[in-house]
Write a protein that holds these residues in place. Structure first.
Motif, PDB file in Angstrom:
ATOM      1  N   ARG A   3       0.810  -1.204   0.017  1.00 40.12           N
ATOM      2  CA  ARG A   3      -0.115   0.112  -0.565  1.00 40.12           C
ATOM      3  C   ARG A   3       0.394   1.141   0.659  1.00 40.12           C
ATOM      4  N   LYS A   5       1.148   5.610  -0.283  1.00 36.62           N
ATOM      5  CA  LYS A   5       0.159   6.404   0.602  1.00 36.62           C
ATOM      6  C   LYS A   5       0.632   8.131   0.017  1.00 36.62           C
ATOM      7  N   GLN A  27      -8.061   5.572  -1.459  1.00 37.77           N
ATOM      8  CA  GLN A  27      -8.804   6.019  -0.580  1.00 37.77           C
ATOM      9  C   GLN A  27      -8.769   7.640  -2.205  1.00 37.77           C
ATOM     10  N   TRP A  30      -6.138   9.172  -7.526  1.00 33.90           N
ATOM     11  CA  TRP A  30      -5.004   8.427  -7.691  1.00 33.90           C
ATOM     12  C   TRP A  30      -4.932   8.673  -9.359  1.00 33.90           C
ATOM     13  N   THR A  48     -11.967   6.663  -6.294  1.00 32.16           N
ATOM     14  CA  THR A  48     -11.636   5.449  -5.429  1.00 32.16           C
ATOM     15  C   THR A  48     -12.516   4.607  -5.679  1.00 32.16           C
ATOM     16  N   GLU A  68      -5.569  13.277  -0.022  1.00 33.18           N
ATOM     17  CA  GLU A  68      -4.472  12.484  -0.519  1.00 33.18           C
ATOM     18  C   GLU A  68      -4.597  10.536  -0.745  1.00 33.18           C
ATOM     19  N   ILE A  70      -4.425   7.168  -1.014  1.00 29.53           N
ATOM     20  CA  ILE A  70      -4.199   5.652  -1.105  1.00 29.53           C
ATOM     21  C   ILE A  70      -4.380   4.509  -2.378  1.00 29.53           C
TER      22      ILE A  70
END
Length: 92
Positions: A3, A5, A27, A30, A48, A68, A70
């Motif tokens: 994972r 971040k 999350q 991206w 997401t 942010e 993830i």
């Protein structure tokens, strides 16, 4: 499986991997782009729950823009990251 971040505004610079990588966005949105020229404005957003594949040997860059992010990345090794311009590695 790893994972990763990304803090807001953090993007990798053009690089490639010797293996295929499968990315699930857990999350945020991206952003991913392709090619040796780093251009965050030409990236494609993956929201997401979205999924993307980085093919082996294909140059790309990715990360977060205004929030942010993830991601969960999976693949079969051996693994590695090869930065196109080694001077860019310090900018990530």
């Amino acid at each position: 499986v790893i994972r990763a971040k990304f803090a807001p505004g953090v993007m990798s610079r053009p690089h490639w991997h010797p293996e295929a990588r499968y990315v699930t966005v857990l999350q945020g949105t991206w952003w991913a782009g392709t090619g040796e020229n780093f251009d965050p404005n030409s990236t494609t957003g993956v929201p997401t729950g979205g999924f993307a594949i980085h093919a082996p040997g294909k140059v790309h860059y990715d990360g977060a823009k205004d929030e942010e992010v993830i991601v969960q990345i999976s693949g079969m090794g051996p693994s590695g990251t090869n930065v196109v311009n080694p001077a860019d590695a310090k900018k990530e």
